[in-house]
Design a protein around this motif. Structure first.
Motif, short mmCIF file in Angstrom:
data_model
loop_
_atom_site.label_atom_id
_atom_site.label_comp_id
_atom_site.label_asym_id
_atom_site.label_seq_id
_atom_site.Cartn_x
_atom_site.Cartn_y
_atom_site.Cartn_z
N GLU A 18 47.93 45.77 35.62
CA GLU A 18 47.30 45.68 34.30
C GLU A 18 46.86 44.25 34.01
N LEU A 19 47.68 43.28 34.38
CA LEU A 19 47.32 41.88 34.16
C LEU A 19 46.12 41.48 35.01
N ILE A 20 46.17 41.84 36.29
CA ILE A 20 45.10 41.46 37.21
C ILE A 20 43.76 42.05 36.76
N CYS A 21 43.81 43.26 36.18
CA CYS A 21 42.59 43.95 35.78
C CYS A 21 42.16 43.62 34.36
N ALA A 22 42.87 42.72 33.68
CA ALA A 22 42.49 42.35 32.32
C ALA A 22 41.13 41.65 32.34
N PRO A 23 40.29 41.88 31.33
CA PRO A 23 38.96 41.24 31.31
C PRO A 23 39.08 39.72 31.32
N GLY A 24 38.34 39.09 32.22
CA GLY A 24 38.31 37.63 32.29
C GLY A 24 39.43 37.01 33.09
N PHE A 25 40.38 37.83 33.60
CA PHE A 25 41.52 37.24 34.29
C PHE A 25 41.14 36.83 35.71
N SER A 26 41.56 35.62 36.10
CA SER A 26 41.39 35.14 37.47
C SER A 26 42.39 34.03 37.71
N THR A 27 42.94 33.98 38.92
CA THR A 27 43.86 32.90 39.27
C THR A 27 43.11 31.68 39.78
N ARG A 28 41.80 31.80 39.94
CA ARG A 28 41.00 30.67 40.38
C ARG A 28 40.54 29.84 39.19
N ALA A 29 40.70 28.52 39.29
CA ALA A 29 40.23 27.65 38.20
C ALA A 29 38.71 27.53 38.22
N GLU A 30 38.11 27.58 39.44
CA GLU A 30 36.66 27.47 39.57
C GLU A 30 36.15 28.68 40.34
N ALA A 31 34.97 29.14 39.94
CA ALA A 31 34.38 30.31 40.58
C ALA A 31 33.62 29.90 41.83
N ASP A 32 33.64 30.79 42.83
CA ASP A 32 32.80 30.60 44.00
C ASP A 32 32.03 31.89 44.23
N ARG A 33 31.43 32.03 45.42
CA ARG A 33 30.57 33.19 45.68
C ARG A 33 31.36 34.49 45.69
N ALA A 34 32.64 34.44 46.06
CA ALA A 34 33.41 35.67 46.24
C ALA A 34 34.29 36.01 45.07
N SER A 35 34.77 35.02 44.31
CA SER A 35 35.75 35.33 43.27
C SER A 35 35.79 34.19 42.27
N GLY A 36 36.61 34.41 41.21
CA GLY A 36 36.85 33.36 40.25
C GLY A 36 36.21 33.57 38.89
N ARG A 37 35.41 34.63 38.74
CA ARG A 37 34.73 34.84 37.46
C ARG A 37 35.52 35.75 36.53
N GLY A 38 36.54 36.41 37.04
CA GLY A 38 37.38 37.23 36.19
C GLY A 38 36.78 38.57 35.82
N VAL A 39 35.81 39.05 36.56
CA VAL A 39 35.20 40.34 36.24
C VAL A 39 35.42 41.37 37.34
N GLY A 40 35.74 40.91 38.55
CA GLY A 40 35.82 41.81 39.70
C GLY A 40 36.82 42.93 39.54
N MET A 41 38.10 42.59 39.30
CA MET A 41 39.13 43.61 39.20
C MET A 41 38.97 44.45 37.94
N ASN A 42 38.42 43.88 36.89
CA ASN A 42 38.14 44.66 35.69
C ASN A 42 37.08 45.72 35.97
N VAL A 43 36.07 45.35 36.77
CA VAL A 43 35.04 46.31 37.18
C VAL A 43 35.67 47.41 38.03
N VAL A 44 36.55 47.02 38.95
CA VAL A 44 37.23 48.00 39.81
C VAL A 44 37.99 49.00 38.96
N SER A 45 38.82 48.50 38.03
CA SER A 45 39.65 49.37 37.21
C SER A 45 38.81 50.30 36.34
#
Length: 726
Positions: A511-538
């Motif tokens: 639930e935490l990982i899929c929360a909107p905007g959540f990411s453990t990365r401080a900076e975004a790169d091409r693959a992750s860090g924007r906090g939308v990926g797992m929310n889209v999956v869920s």
């Protein structure tokens, strides 16, 4: 004469065929590129893989030119040129060349998608120049005379026949040239490279290969296509070259023949593409919208059959048994036939999930290079078939999971070596089907999900967490549970309270990982860090009526499991009653149905709990969830849904039976209700709501639904509650 509307309709159908054929050729190209990658830096490239790729890009070039997608046509031609250089031993497959081919396939797909969406077309000139430089460099590094090298085959080349048929079909003249090297010719500087260069001035060199002559010598065969009306090449006889014009036999004869230009005139022929295939195709391309319409009609038949069944039941008391039984038998026969028809239509809609899995190999390859990691992708069950509708919508969720596995999960090679792991990480994609459900798993052997880091990041982002308590004594009783919110409060926590990371279960972590905007990365790169990926999956999985589960172990790896119905149109369901209202529960989401005596229900912190298979099971009453009138009953029925810590029992008054239902999804957000997936119609003409069993099984979702449906304030989306561990 056809009017503008008729022409427009024809063009639309023609473009639909173009897009469908492009997808097929691109899928074949992706498979061919994966096979070709094993031959980097090798001179002996698998001819079947090379020929298959050549055909795919040649076909893409041709059909793109027919519909006017010039960017795709130009790019496919340049890729074809590089493959021709590889086939003619003018170049060796290099890592740069392999990367350019893969990038070209991706750009071709992008250009075609842009044309389909009427978006601005990406200019392929930069990649084409890159390919041209690779070809030029490879040719300059090759030996000048390779007339005595290379593999020799006496077998007929199917690619030669195919290319010949395609060129003649395009209205070009095709000539075959044969060159036999001799010492006296070599003394004059006439070798295979000299002849090849001369023929390239005549036209497009389509094919070149060595062969064994009947006398045991070596000869070289060339196919050249040209738009010029040339009748002979007398100067080439002096260079030891013989030639003949190539034509196709009329329809009914599929072979190509050599025509001696001195003995017989060349008669114009209609191009016959029978040379490309010696047997007729047994495939029919059908628009998915037509299959949707067919499934809708089957759904209407299912509803009509249910109405007939209701009428037959009412007539049982009014008709004598000898007259009623034939009606009942006819109704049952129609039910069986409709089920067969439904399953037949569903099989037509089914496609292998390998369409998604194959694309992931390129994703893993690119990301592994970007992050300087060594990763292999293992695929199993890629022949598992699911509805085409689901395949199209599963692409993004699986893509996000694979990206996260490479960027977050798999460690760097040196780190893996220090941990005693193989330097190469493994990501496994698996698919399987059971009854009406499909299961997709994505597992990696990386570092796992760091629960403490997830909690720290959630608090820093202001996402509240309601834990089970700081210590073991609080666990199970709720004593000591407190709300953590904001970075300042988190910094004040003692080490004992950080034990929440040990107490949090996989469902709460997900639930935490899929929360909107959540990411453990401080900076975004091409693959992750924007906090939308797992929310889209869920959200995507929930929207498809499925469930997402997480299993992770620190230092060992992570497993994501997706469970989905095979199809969303028609399903078997249990019809239940609660508070004088009827509901439908998709049978695929129900694990078991049990009967509960009211005296067996225990109250724990205002929650109903029963003992189920030796363990505590939370019980949610459907009447309370939806604010319906509740009668005092001595016993209830409950259907068990969910799995693991998400297992709950949904209590209802009665189980009325089992029906085949047509799912009508509620798309209007103004009338959507939490816990309701859609609606259906039974045989008596009344509408029945279809329950979202997956939503009811999620932690704290039942309480949110009850609060919402009873007019109480709904808990914040940023609050993740944990179920009491009974």
């Amino acid at each position: 004469m056809a009017g503008p509307e008729k022409n427009s309709e024809f063009l639309a159908e023609f473009l639909d065929d173009y897009f469908a054929e492009s997808e097929e050729h691109l899928a074949g190209a992706r498979r061919g590129l994966l096979a070709l990658e094993h031959f980097v830096h090798q001179s002996n490239i698998d001819r079947a893989s090379l020929d298959g790729l050549f055909r795919s890009f040649h076909s893409l070039k041709g059909i793109s030119g027919m519909v006017g997608v010039r960017a795709a046509e130009r790019l496919a031609h340049q890729m074809e040129s590089y493959l021709r250089a590889l086939r003619d031993w003018q170049a060796t497959l290099s890592p740069e060349g392999m990367d350019a081919l893969i990038a070209g396939a991706g750009l071709l797909e992008k250009i075609i998608s842009e044309h389909r969406a009427h978006a601005p077309i990406t200019d392929p000139s930069q990649l084409m120049a890159r390919l041209d430089a690779i070809i030029s460099e490879a040719r300059n590094n090759r030996p000048v005379d390779n007339s005595t090298t290379g593999s020799v085959s006496t077998e007929p080349d199917p690619l030669r026949t195919s290319l010949q048929a395609l060129a003649i079909g395009d209205g070009k003249n095709v000539w075959r040239f044969d060159f036999v090297p001799k010492p006296e010719l070599s003394a004059r500087g006439i070798n295979v490279n000299y002849i090849r260069a001369g023929l390239q001035q005549v036209g497009e060199l389509m094919h070149a290969a060595p062969r064994v002559t009947p006398e045991g010598g070596i000869a070289f065969e060339f196919l050249v296509s040209t738009s010029e009306e040339i009748t002979s090449f007398p100067d080439l006889f002096d260079d030891g070259v013989t030639y003949a014009r190539q034509v196709l036999l009329p329809a009914g004869g599929a072979a190509t023949v050599d025509v001696d230009v001195a003995a017989a005139p060349v008669e114009p022929m209609t191009a016959s593409y029978q040379a490309l295939s010696s047997r007729a195709s047994n495939m029919v391309r059908v628009d998915l919208a037509r299959l949707d319409e067919l499934m809708r009609m089957v759904g209407d038949l299912v509803i009509s059959r249910s109405r007939l069944d209701e009428r037959v039941k009412h007539l049982e008391a009014a008709l004598p048994a000898p007259e009623w039984r034939p009606l009942q038998e006819t109704s049952l026969a129609m039910e069986r036939q409709l089920r067969d028809l439904r399953e037949g239509v569903m099989r037509v809609r089914m496609v292998p999930i390998g369409e998604i899995f194959e694309r992931m190999q390129f994703v893993v390859r690119d990301l592994a290079r970007e992050y300087e990691k060594q990763v292999k992708l293992e695929l199993s069950g890629h022949q598992t078939e699911i509805d085409k509708f689901l395949v199209e919508r599963l692409m993004d969720p699986i893509l996000h999971l694979v990206r996260n596995a490479v960027s977050h999960g798999i460690e760097a090679p040196n780190e893996r070596t220090a941990l005693g792991k193989p330097r190469e990480g493994t990501i496994a994609l698996r698919a399987s089907a059971a009854a009406e459900t499909i299961v997709i798993e994505m597992e990696d052997d990386g570092r796992g999900v760091d629960a403490e880091q997830v909690i720290a990041r959630a608090c820093a982002m202001g996402i509240g967490i309601r834990g089970r308590g700081a210590g073991a004594g609080a666990r199970g009783s709720g004593v000591g549970a407190e709300s953590i919110s904001g970075p300042r409060e988190y910094e004040k926590l003692t080490e004992a309270k950080i034990e929440k990371a040990e107490n949090i279960d996989s469902a709460e972590l997900l639930e935490l990982i899929c929360a909107p905007g959540f990411s453990t990365r401080a900076e975004a790169d091409r693959a992750s860090g924007r906090g939308v990926g797992m929310n889209v999956v869920s959200n995507t999985i929930r929207g498809l009526g499925g469930t997402l589960e997480l299993k992770t172990e620190a230092g060992k790896g992570t497993l994501f499991r997706i469970q989905l119905p095979l199809t969303l149109a028609i399903a078997d369901a249990l019809i239940v009653q609660a508070g004088h209202h009827r509901f439908a529960v998709p049978q695929a989401s129900v694990r078991e149905v049990i009967q509960i005596d009211a005296s067996e229900i225990k109250i724990l912190e205002n929650n109903d709990v029963i003992v189920y298979r030796g363990a505590a099971l939370p019980l949610l009453r459907l009447t309370r969830l939806f604010g319906l009138p509740e009668d005092q009953r001595e016993y209830f029925h409950a259907f068990i849904v969910g799995s693991g810590l998400n297992t709950v029992g949904i209590a209802v008054d009665r189980i009325l039976g089992q029906r085949e239902i047509v799912v009508r999804v509620i798309n209007d957000p103004l009338i959507q209700v939490a816990g309701v997936a859609g609606a259906t119609e039974l045989g008596d003409g009344r509408a029945v709501l279809i329950l979202d069993a997956a939503a009811l099984a999620r932690p704290a979702e039942g309480r949110r639904i009850a609060a919402h449906n009873n007019g109480l304030p709904r808990p914040s989306n940023k609050s993740v509650e944990s179920r009491t561990d009974a």
